[in-house]
Write an enzyme that holds these catalytic residues in place. Structure first.
Site, PDB file in Angstrom:
ATOM      1  N   LYS A  81       0.829  -1.270   0.004  1.00  0.00           N
ATOM      2  CA  LYS A  81      -0.100  -0.174  -0.154  1.00  0.00           C
ATOM      3  C   LYS A  81       1.097   1.295  -0.116  1.00  0.00           C
ATOM      4  CE  LYS A  81      -3.780   1.792   2.573  1.00  0.00           C
ATOM      5  NZ  LYS A  81      -4.817   1.551   3.821  1.00  0.00           N
ATOM      6  N   SER A 116      -9.622   1.932   2.644  1.00  0.00           N
ATOM      7  CA  SER A 116      -8.748   2.462   1.939  1.00  0.00           C
ATOM      8  C   SER A 116      -7.788   1.684   1.233  1.00  0.00           C
ATOM      9  CB  SER A 116      -7.974   3.500   2.750  1.00  0.00           C
ATOM     10  OG  SER A 116      -7.212   3.030   3.638  1.00  0.00           O
ATOM     11  N   SER A 150      -9.943  -0.825   6.807  1.00  0.00           N
ATOM     12  CA  SER A 150      -9.389  -0.363   5.676  1.00  0.00           C
ATOM     13  C   SER A 150      -8.700  -1.598   4.895  1.00  0.00           C
ATOM     14  CB  SER A 150      -8.416   0.828   5.524  1.00  0.00           C
ATOM     15  OG  SER A 150      -9.035   2.132   5.802  1.00  0.00           O
TER      16      SER A 150
END
Lengths: 489, 96
Positions: free
Chosen positions: A81, A156, A180
């Site tokens: 990420k 996210s 997330s």
């Protein structure tokens, strides 16, 4: 070659590498080719360094040829990420603010994975600074759900989930502040693990809400999640919130079953707002556990159900407003060129560098911390947070784990909720309490809607109870084949 | 006091060092009003005698070992600076 490996688990790929049925270079080439083929439609990556990854793959092959392989992750590509630092690679947080930022050091999890021989493969898209539930809030464009390109992958960590679901890599790291990792895992048909707060070092993770953030994994199987956790977990002197704890061998524990499990089912997580197909899929999972000998008990989390989202959006925004104060255009990040006096440079750099959701949260967080409002909002939220943790701990006196849906609905359409921040926030209702209480949680696939969208089952464990939580999840996975399905892309 | 009614966006934006356009201020004012109205429900909870919880785990202080560790080189420290000169970050003048 490529179709035969891109949807395999880390454990399967590891066995192929060990048997020398495939080389790390061939594996890396297969994932790079798959990425080139689908990225135009999925947009999971912010950036990637194919040449660098191939040279690390060659080094892995050389180690193996010399009998010096570093274990099961040696030669396995892993996505990051785009908030987790890998030295020499970009770290944008999907924000214009960090569009040109290059990490000067490795995050602790990165160091551990490199030591294990894993190959960093790409920087994955997210909602800017991890603020969102759909990956639509990225300064570099939205990511699509590989199961249905008109829908969001969740957020996210949406890029991380979409990349694994699309077969661009077998595993990715994400971060989970309010769901997330687990929510995108549910939307993309994957296993998403959010460890106990303090189990995995946050050193080198761009901070959003420090008392809630935790790094975790998106994988195809529970076994892979256990394997990854064993490598990334552990105390780190560079993160004073990481805790010293005895770490069991999570992988070895998977086949074990100490006693009949006591599974609690929070009744409030099955109320109005839950999609009927998701409710039915989770009930079937409960029936599976009951037939496996588990004791199923209805429990109640009234404060969590009613107040967790409100508490979360006060605490998370307050911490974000403080954490993001560092982005002032002076030492790194975007600097406005339109003005010259110091104060205007701060305000203008931030105005130009941050997107709409980040601005909204900074303003809300600053407001709730400001003089005259601190007690009414922030302090009160911290007190209700303590009550919420107490509510979970009290339920855990009679339960080993809690079981619920991960999300109230399956993946929604791109654009469907982006105009209404509150509606977007309410999507996190089943995941957010876990972060407030600092607990571990995992989402695993438990079915599909009639429209073909994946459904996620959430299991919530006790603090540092990952081994038991993973074992319970693994037992479900062994009895089902959901994790072997992949999207037609 | 009804806090949701009186969020002063202009003042808060100044505290946050964040320049907002008039249109942004107006939009945020309405959206944050809705959100603050939603979080007002926390007033219903009796929190008498409850210790605020600042963290996800019950740890209250941690001492670090007093050992010297390697820091950044000058190049590393300046690698992401928006503007630099003579091994320094160039910053706006703040004293005339």
């Amino acid at each position: 070659m490529s179709a035969s490996v891109i949807f395999k688990s880390v454990a399967e790929l590891s066995a192929l590498l060990a048997a020398k049925s495939i080389s790390a270079c061939e594996l890396m080439q297969a994932f790079a080719a798959r990425t080139t083929a689908v990225e135009g439609r999925v947009h999971a990556f912010n950036s990637r360094d194919e040449a660098g990854a191939l040279s690390l793959a060659a080094a892995s092959d050389a180690r193996r040829a010399a009998g010096q392989t570093r274990g099961p992750l040696d030669g396995i590509p892993i996505g990051f990420k785009d908030v987790i630092a890998v030295e020499g690679q970009p770290l944008t947080a999907s924000s214009k603010m960090l569009a040109n930022f290059i990490s000067p050091y490795d995050a602790t999890v990165t160091t551990k994975l490199k030591m294990a021989g894993a190959i960093p493969w790409g920087r994955l898209n997210l909602d800017e600074f991890a603020m969102g539930s759909s990956t639509e809030n990225s300064a570099f464009g939205a990511t699509a759900n590989p199961w249905d390109l008109t829908r969001v992958p969740g957020g996210s960590s949406g890029g991380s989930a979409a990349a694994v679901a699309a077969g661009e890599m077998p595993v990715a790291l994400g971060s989970d502040t309010g769901g997330s990792i687990r929510q995108p895992a549910a939307f993309c048909g994957l296993v998403g693990l959010k460890p106990t707060y303090g189990l995995v070092s946050r050193y080198g993770l761009a901070a959003f809400a420090s008392s809630l953030d935790q790094i975790g994994t998106l994988t195809r199987t529970v076994g892979d999640a256990a394997q990854m956790l064993k490598i990334i977990a552990g105390h780190d002197a560079r993160d004073s919130t990481s805790l010293s704890t005895v770490m069991p061998d999570y992988s070895a524990a998977l086949p074990k079953k100490s006693r009949p499990w006591r599974i609690g089912v929070p009744k409030e997580f099955f109320g109005p707002g839950l999609d009927a197909e998701i409710g039915a899929a989770v009930q079937q999972a409960l029936a599976f556990y009951r037939s496996a000998g588990a004791e199923i008990t209805e429990v109640s989390l009234p404060l969590t159900a009613e107040y967790a989202i409100a508490v979360y959006y006060l605490i998370a925004t307050a911490e974000a407003s403080s954490n993001l104060a560092r982005y002032d255009g002076i030492r790194y990040g975007h600097r406005a060129r339109t003005t010259t006096d110091a104060i205007s440079i701060y305000a203008q750099s931030r105005a130009e560098g941050f997107g709409e959701e980040v601005k909204r949260r900074i303003i809300l967080g600053t407001h709730v911390l400001s003089s005259g409002y601190y007690d009414a909002y922030y302090l009160r939220a911290q007190k209700v947070r303590a009550l919420i943790r107490g509510e979970f701990m009290s339920v855990f006196q009679n339960c080993d784990v809690l079981l619920s849906p991960t999300t109230p609905t399956a993946a929604f359409k791109i654009g469907e909720k982006s105009a209404d921040p509150l509606a977007m926030y309410l999507n996190d209702i089943y995941t957010i309490g876990v972060n407030l209480a600092g607990l571990p949680g995992i989402s695993l696939p438990c079915g599909f809607t009639t429209g073909g969208l994946p459904i996620g089952l959430q299991i919530i464990g006790q603090p540092f109870g990952e081994a038991e939580m993973l074992t319970i999840a693994h037992t479900y996975e062994q009895g089902h084949a959901w994790h072997t399905k992949y999207p037609n892309l | 006091m009804n806090p949701s009614a009186d969020i002063n966006i202009e003042y808060v934006a100044r505290l946050a060092r964040l320049a907002l356009t008039a249109a942004e201020q107006q939009k945020l004012s309405q959206q944050l009003g809705d959100i603050l109205h939603y979080v007002d429900k926390l007033k219903q909870v009796d929190v008498t005698g409850i210790e605020p919880m600042a963290h996800g785990s019950p740890v209250f202080n941690v001492w670090g070992a007093d050992v010297i560790m390697a820091g950044f080189s000058v190049d590393q420290a300046l690698q992401n600076a928006p503007e630099q000169r003579d091994d320094s970050i160039v910053v706006p003048k703040i004293v005339e």
